[in-house]
Design a protein around this motif. Sequence first.
Motif, PDB file in Angstrom:
ATOM      1  N   CYS A 157      -2.473  12.083   3.614  1.00 54.77           N
ATOM      2  CA  CYS A 157      -2.437  11.497   2.281  1.00 54.77           C
ATOM      3  C   CYS A 157      -3.481  12.175   1.404  1.00 54.77           C
ATOM      4  CB  CYS A 157      -2.719   9.993   2.345  1.00 54.77           C
ATOM      5  SG  CYS A 157      -2.707   9.210   0.715  1.00 54.77           S
TER       6      CYS A 157
ATOM      7  N   ARG B 228      -5.424  11.965  -2.093  1.00 52.25           N
ATOM      8  CA  ARG B 228      -5.842  10.901  -2.989  1.00 52.25           C
ATOM      9  C   ARG B 228      -6.668  11.511  -4.128  1.00 52.25           C
ATOM     10  NH1 ARG B 228      -7.909   6.106   0.618  1.00 52.25           N
ATOM     11  NH2 ARG B 228      -5.759   5.463   0.624  1.00 52.25           N
TER      12      ARG B 228
ATOM     13  N   TYR C 163       0.087   4.049   1.457  1.00 54.88           N
ATOM     14  CA  TYR C 163      -0.630   5.283   1.783  1.00 54.88           C
ATOM     15  C   TYR C 163      -1.532   5.113   3.004  1.00 54.88           C
ATOM     16  CZ  TYR C 163       0.783   6.932  -2.886  1.00 54.88           C
ATOM     17  OH  TYR C 163       1.488   7.314  -3.989  1.00 54.88           O
ATOM     18  N   GLU C 164      -1.845   3.869   3.354  1.00 55.18           N
ATOM     19  CA  GLU C 164      -2.759   3.616   4.469  1.00 55.18           C
ATOM     20  C   GLU C 164      -2.194   4.028   5.825  1.00 55.18           C
ATOM     21  OE1 GLU C 164      -4.094  -0.429   4.310  1.00 55.18           O
ATOM     22  OE2 GLU C 164      -5.113  -0.113   2.399  1.00 55.18           O
TER      23      GLU C 164
ATOM     24  N   ALA D  39      -1.307   0.199   0.019  1.00 54.64           N
ATOM     25  CA  ALA D  39      -1.018  -0.156   1.418  1.00 54.64           C
ATOM     26  C   ALA D  39      -0.043   0.836   2.042  1.00 54.64           C
ATOM     27  CB  ALA D  39      -0.461  -1.564   1.500  1.00 54.64           C
TER      28      ALA D  39
END
Length: 177
Positions: free
Chosen positions: A100, A102, A144-145, A142
Amino acid sequence: MKQNVVLIGFMGTGKTSSGRMLAQKLGCAFIDLDQKIEKDNGKSIPEIFATQGEAAFRALEHAAVLEVAGRRNAVISTGGGTVKDPANMEALHASGIIVCLRADVDTILERTRKHGDRPVLDSADEGDRRAAIEQLLAERAALYEGADCVVDTSTLSPLQVVDKIMRYLRSRGVIHA
């Protein structure tokens, strides 16, 4: 490398620029999911959104995800909303490592300021763009977690992002040397 490396994250976090460099460094194919959808359908994503709507785009996106998840030894850059469909994430997770990317809101605003290629944001004016980004980031946080690795690209160049991903892949034994 038998697995794919799948880049997820919000628009403007560097998935395409970093993904292309990462694929080159790994000596494997680079697949930009949005570009694949455009090529396969003969229309730009903004055109698909305008003429067929978001639901139709998401169906095309899902079909493309299933196709690329069947590949091996590729870096796959997904669209910002690909994570919204749990079936997309299941297929991508089964095919490889999920990274991911960010970035903070100011960085995303700066990187996405050009109108015309971000249908989810283009309807908002400048002040509303920040609110739209903040809302979408909160809605998707959530989702991307579930990534195996997270890299904050806010202050990094694409090459620095690639270096961080390479270190992670080495630490997991996905690549050697």
